[in-house]
Structure formats: C-alpha cells, structure tokens
Design a protein around this motif. Structure first.
Motif, PDB file in Angstrom:
ATOM      1  N   PHE A 276       9.859  15.537  -6.700  1.00  0.00           N
ATOM      2  CA  PHE A 276      11.050  15.223  -5.921  1.00  0.00           C
ATOM      3  C   PHE A 276      11.822  16.459  -5.464  1.00  0.00           C
ATOM      4  CE2 PHE A 276      12.123  15.200 -10.374  1.00  0.00           C
ATOM      5  CZ  PHE A 276      13.275  15.952 -10.433  1.00  0.00           C
TER       6      PHE A 276
ATOM      7  N   TRP B  47      10.538   6.686  -9.471  1.00  0.00           N
ATOM      8  CA  TRP B  47      10.995   6.842  -8.089  1.00  0.00           C
ATOM      9  C   TRP B  47       9.903   7.537  -7.284  1.00  0.00           C
ATOM     10  CZ3 TRP B  47      16.689   8.280  -6.683  1.00  0.00           C
ATOM     11  CH2 TRP B  47      16.831   8.376  -5.299  1.00  0.00           C
TER      12      TRP B  47
ATOM     13  N   THR C 275      12.771   9.222 -12.749  1.00  0.00           N
ATOM     14  CA  THR C 275      12.482   9.968 -11.522  1.00  0.00           C
ATOM     15  C   THR C 275      11.007   9.898 -11.191  1.00  0.00           C
ATOM     16  OG1 THR C 275      12.234  12.108 -12.633  1.00  0.00           O
ATOM     17  CG2 THR C 275      14.427  11.550 -11.804  1.00  0.00           C
TER      18      THR C 275
END
Length: 195
Positions: free
Chosen positions: A43, A165, A162
């Motif tokens: 990310f 995600w 995360t």
C-alpha cells in the motif's frame, strides 16, 4: 541526548521504519526490509536497504531508536539490532494521530500507456494490460499469503487489516484491467473502422 536538529520533520520513510519498530521487537535492517516487503509494499512502498539504514541512523540521532550489536556464530558478521525508544514511540504515536493524511497519488504506468494508446499498436496495448493483470493477480495472491502469516500474531491485527485491504485492492485492479482489455478491443475496432 538526542540531536534536536534531527527530530522533525521525518520523511515518510522514517515514519514507516519507526512504525515497523513500534511493534516492540528488536529488528535488524534485514528484518525491517523483510517486514516491509510483507506489509508496506502492498500500500505504500518497501524502502530499499540503503533507505532503511539511512533512516535508522536518523532515528538514532533523533533519540527515537537505539541499537546494539549482537554477536553471531563464528565466521558470521555480528549484526546490529534496533529498538524503538519511549520517545520514538511517543513521536510515531503523535504522528499517526495528528499528522494530516495525504491523499493517495495515483502513479499508474499501465494507465499512462493507455493514455498514450494512440501511439501503440493494439497488440502492444493488450500486452501491457495482460502483464498488469498478471501483476495484480500476483500481488493479490501475495497479500493473501502474507495476511495468513500475520493472522496468528496478535500485535499485527491492524497490519493484517491492511493486507486484507491490499487483497481487495489488487482483486479490483485485476478486474478493472480485465474490463479495460474489453474496452481496448472495442476502441481498436472503432479506430480501424475509420481507417
């Protein structure tokens, strides 16, 4: 005493490295690189070894991290391990809570190529998109695998989120690319009709 000139502002990489140390373990530069490859790269970005070591030095000068040398087996170089200080934990906590959150900036190579699609042959554009779809699928699969590893680690509850995600993001990127392949085919058909 910490050097006040190195206190703030830290670059984003410095906060990322300090954040990795905030999980409470002593980590070597190699460990930090491995951890960043298993989490940050999905990310943000995974800093290089040289960036990690530069930031570790900066964090030590600022009083945010401390280090010690650990003797290794005979014939192996000793390694330096780093730990966050109380002051460093306070600083990264304040940064996470108070610093403005930058909006994501899309720097998307395949999209740039698509934008310049009029300069490519349709088969070249198709190849760019196929490679990107494979990349997105690979990143999705790696996020799933790394999330599995993080699941059993209680301190990694939020990093595991995360990774979830990232899993969803790369699945959507894969699916968007598949749809774009169909759009490119349709656009190529329209431009060939005009020729």
């Amino acid at each position: 005493m910490a050097d006040d000139t190195d206190r703030r502002p830290l670059p984003a990489t410095g906060w990322a490295v300090l954040g990795l140390l905030s999980f409470g373990e002593e980590l070597s530069g190699y460990d930090l690189k491995k951890w960043s490859d298993r989490s940050l790269r999905f990310f943000y970005w995974s800093p290089s070894f040289s960036q990690i070591y530069s930031e570790l030095k900066r964090l030590e000068r600022a009083g945010y991290a401390s280090s010690r040398t650990v003797a290794q087996e005979t014939g192996t170089r000793d390694k330096r391990v780093y730990r966050i200080t109380a002051e460093g934990l306070e600083a990264v906590r304040a940064w996470a809570r108070e610093a403005p959150v930058d909006p994501p900036v899309l720097k998307h190579g395949p999209m740039l190529r698509l934008w310049l699609g009029h300069l490519l042959e349709p088969e070249q554009m198709r190849e760019v998109l196929l490679r990107h779809r494979e990349f997105a699928q690979d990143m999705h699969d790696r996020a799933v695998a790394d999330a599995e590893l993080a699941r059993d680690e209680p301190a990694w509850a939020y990093p595991a989120l995360t990774l979830k995600w990232a899993e969803r993001y790369y699945a959507s990127e894969r699916d968007l690319t598949a749809a774009m392949l169909a759009d490119v085919e349709a656009a190529a058909g329209r431009t060939s009709d005009r020729a």
